[in-house]
Write an enzyme that holds these catalytic residues in place. Structure first.
Site, PDB file in Angstrom:
ATOM      1  N   CYS A  90       0.853  -1.178   0.000  1.00 51.70           N
ATOM      2  CA  CYS A  90       0.000   0.000   0.000  1.00 51.70           C
ATOM      3  C   CYS A  90       0.897   1.238   0.000  1.00 51.70           C
ATOM      4  CB  CYS A  90      -0.909   0.000   1.221  1.00 51.70           C
ATOM      5  SG  CYS A  90      -2.049   1.394   1.223  1.00 51.70           S
ATOM      6  N   LEU A  91       1.140   1.732  -1.179  1.00 59.11           N
ATOM      7  CA  LEU A  91       1.949   2.931  -1.371  1.00 59.11           C
ATOM      8  C   LEU A  91       1.192   3.779  -2.383  1.00 59.11           C
ATOM      9  CD1 LEU A  91       4.692   4.199  -0.586  1.00 59.11           C
ATOM     10  CD2 LEU A  91       5.700   3.008  -2.524  1.00 59.11           C
TER      11      LEU A  91
END
Length: 184
Positions: free
Chosen positions: A115-116
């Site tokens: 999750c970036l």
């Protein structure tokens, strides 16, 4: 005289044949725009002492592994492998990145999804591989519990940092994430 004429015909036909083969454009060796941009990004990589890049297939630059070895913070002395797959539409679409090392982290789920934000909605073609590498490094320095993929890790991080730290250490021991090497 007949031999000269036949030699001349052979020479002409070989020249014509050569001309037709050079007029054909090779399709298998053509470099795509994505590969050109990727070559530029790779040449400008700033890996420092905490990152290294490995190409399992030297003839395939669109798939590679980045090893991240944080030298400070909760994940210090860990070594985490991230598999990068560059789509043919790069840089218009971001690379696909998966963490191959099992890790207890708010922003990395059990399947290795990362999750970036710049790998999703905040991606812009002007961004490069360096931006992603900086983002991954930052996730290990400052996990973001407000945008989690692993809700259990995020809740523990918010509610009890000491327990979170203990779980991270246990996870790194159990999954072989501790690096015994001092460098890459």
């Amino acid at each position: 005289m007949l031999k000269l004429f036949s030699l001349k015909q052979k020479k002409q036909s070989s020249q014509e044949e050569q001309q037709t083969t050079t007029d054909k454009k090779p399709t298998s060796n053509k470099t795509t725009a994505a590969e050109l941009r990727l070559q530029k990004d790779i040449s400008e990589l700033d890996t420092g002492k905490t990152l290294s890049v490995y190409f399992p297939d030297k003839n395939n630059i669109v798939e590679f592994i980045v090893y991240c070895k944080p030298d400070e913070g909760i994940y210090k002395n860990g070594c985490f492998a991230f598999r990068f797959k560059i789509p043919p539409t790069y840089p218009h679409d971001p690379p696909k990145v998966k963490c191959e090392t099992k890790v207890f982290h708010p922003n990395i789920d059990e399947e290795g999804n990362v999750c970036l934000n710049i790998l999703r909605e905040d991606w812009k073609p002007i961004l490069s591989l360096n931006a992603i590498l900086y983002g991954i490094q930052y996730l290990f320095l400052e996990p973001n519990p407000d945008d989690p993929l692993n809700k259990e890790a995020a809740n523990l991080y918010r509610e009890n940092k000491a327990a979170f730290y203990a779980q991270v250490q246990r996870s790194m021991r159990e999954n072989g994430a501790y690096s015994s090497r001092q460098g890459f």
